[in-house]
Design a protein around this motif. Structure first.
Motif, short mmCIF file in Angstrom:
data_model
loop_
_atom_site.label_atom_id
_atom_site.label_comp_id
_atom_site.label_asym_id
_atom_site.label_seq_id
_atom_site.Cartn_x
_atom_site.Cartn_y
_atom_site.Cartn_z
N THR A 65 0.83 -1.21 0.00
CA THR A 65 0.00 0.00 0.00
C THR A 65 0.86 1.25 0.00
O THR A 65 0.55 2.22 -0.71
CB THR A 65 -0.95 0.02 1.21
OG1 THR A 65 -0.20 -0.13 2.41
CG2 THR A 65 -1.98 -1.07 1.12
N GLN A 66 1.95 1.24 0.75
CA GLN A 66 2.85 2.40 0.75
C GLN A 66 3.48 2.59 -0.62
O GLN A 66 3.64 3.73 -1.09
CB GLN A 66 3.95 2.24 1.82
CG GLN A 66 3.44 2.28 3.24
CD GLN A 66 3.03 0.91 3.77
OE1 GLN A 66 2.76 -0.01 3.01
NE2 GLN A 66 2.97 0.78 5.08
N VAL A 69 0.79 4.14 -2.90
CA VAL A 69 0.60 5.57 -2.61
C VAL A 69 1.76 6.38 -3.18
O VAL A 69 1.55 7.42 -3.83
CB VAL A 69 0.46 5.79 -1.08
CG1 VAL A 69 0.54 7.27 -0.74
CG2 VAL A 69 -0.83 5.19 -0.56
N GLU A 73 1.33 9.14 -6.16
CA GLU A 73 1.74 10.52 -5.88
C GLU A 73 2.84 10.96 -6.84
O GLU A 73 2.91 12.13 -7.22
CB GLU A 73 2.22 10.65 -4.43
CG GLU A 73 1.09 10.65 -3.43
CD GLU A 73 1.57 10.70 -1.98
OE1 GLU A 73 2.79 10.57 -1.74
OE2 GLU A 73 0.71 10.85 -1.11
N ASN A 79 -6.46 14.52 -7.82
CA ASN A 79 -7.09 13.53 -6.94
C ASN A 79 -8.36 12.93 -7.54
O ASN A 79 -8.61 11.74 -7.39
CB ASN A 79 -7.41 14.16 -5.59
CG ASN A 79 -6.17 14.41 -4.78
OD1 ASN A 79 -5.08 13.94 -5.12
ND2 ASN A 79 -6.29 15.14 -3.70
N PRO A 112 -5.60 3.28 1.96
CA PRO A 112 -4.52 4.22 2.29
C PRO A 112 -4.31 5.28 1.19
O PRO A 112 -3.99 6.42 1.49
CB PRO A 112 -3.29 3.33 2.44
CG PRO A 112 -3.83 1.99 2.78
CD PRO A 112 -5.13 1.89 2.05
N LEU A 113 -4.52 4.88 -0.05
CA LEU A 113 -4.41 5.84 -1.15
C LEU A 113 -5.49 6.91 -1.06
O LEU A 113 -5.22 8.10 -1.23
CB LEU A 113 -4.49 5.10 -2.49
CG LEU A 113 -4.41 5.93 -3.76
CD1 LEU A 113 -3.08 6.67 -3.82
CD2 LEU A 113 -4.58 5.03 -4.97
N LYS A 115 -7.04 7.83 1.69
CA LYS A 115 -6.70 8.68 2.84
C LYS A 115 -5.62 9.68 2.48
O LYS A 115 -5.66 10.83 2.91
CB LYS A 115 -6.24 7.81 4.02
CG LYS A 115 -7.33 7.09 4.73
CD LYS A 115 -6.74 6.28 5.89
CE LYS A 115 -7.78 5.52 6.65
NZ LYS A 115 -7.19 4.72 7.73
N SER A 116 -4.63 9.25 1.70
CA SER A 116 -3.53 10.16 1.34
C SER A 116 -4.02 11.30 0.45
O SER A 116 -3.39 12.35 0.39
CB SER A 116 -2.41 9.39 0.64
OG SER A 116 -2.76 9.06 -0.69
N MET A 117 -5.14 11.10 -0.25
CA MET A 117 -5.71 12.15 -1.09
C MET A 117 -6.70 13.02 -0.31
O MET A 117 -7.39 13.84 -0.90
CB MET A 117 -6.37 11.54 -2.32
CG MET A 117 -5.41 10.86 -3.25
SD MET A 117 -6.16 10.27 -4.78
CE MET A 117 -7.32 9.05 -4.20
#
Length: 192
Positions: A65-66, A69, A73, A79, A112-113, A115-117
């Motif tokens: 997942t990291q 992301v 990015e 987004n 997680p992606l 959330k990062s957006m």
């Protein structure tokens, strides 16, 4: 009552109704058949939960997942373009996979992606469930269509044609929810 307690009360109520009923369940074979089906369903659910736990551990250990992301990015896409492709993925998976499988396999990777957006997770969850529900009535899997066809006695093709307006209505609803997130978030935000 909690959901677990309510389900136990419902199962107990069903058992009482079966005892009072003078139909199939009023013999030993009927009870044995019901217990066997319940045990199979429970075993299947426990196996799904165990495999989901192992899958979650695998995702965590591989840091996929990291990596996802960081990769997204690095593309510097807006987004809403990324969100469009995520929602398109959920819609496409609905054609070939069951709702539970989609939620267990894909959500741990894309959440997680999302959330990062800085998208709201409650809002995203509602949209994902709607898209997964659309998958339950789209061919070729369309599990709900097969159930309706079986119990109504209608041909599968006729039932699939009958759900087309339902699919369009849900897709319009998803577009509205993406354009106006407060439709979903009004109630949760008012409870804070």
């Amino acid at each position: 009552a909690t959901p677990t307690e309510a389900s136990a009360l419902g199962a107990f109520g069903s058992f009482i109704l079966a005892l009072v009923s003078k139909k199939k369940m009023n013999n030993y074979a009927g009870y044995l058949s019901a217990l066997s089906k319940a045990a199979r369903t429970t075993s299947m659910l426990i196996l799904i939960i165990m495999c989901a736990s192992i899958y979650g551990y695998f995702i965590t250990m591989t840091q996929s997942t990291q990596s996802l992301v960081a990769w997204v990015e690095g593309m510097h896409l807006p987004n809403h373009v990324v969100l469009f492709f995520i929602l398109l993925l959920f819609f496409a998976l609905g054609f070939i996979m069951d709702q539970v499988a989609i939620l267990i396999l894909v959500v741990p990777i894309v959440l997680p992606l999302v959330k990062s957006m800085n998208f709201d997770t409650v809002w995203f969850g509602v949209i994902v469930i709607i898209l997964a529900e659309i998958g339950l009535v789209t061919p070729p899997v369309g599990l709900n269509v097969f159930v309706v066809s079986r119990f109504s006695g209608q041909p599968i093709v006729k039932v699939f044609k009958g759900v087309i307006p339902h699919i369009y209505a849900h897709l319009i609803m998803v577009v509205l929810f993406v354009m106006f997130p407060n439709i979903i978030l009004w109630l949760p935000n008012s409870m804070k």
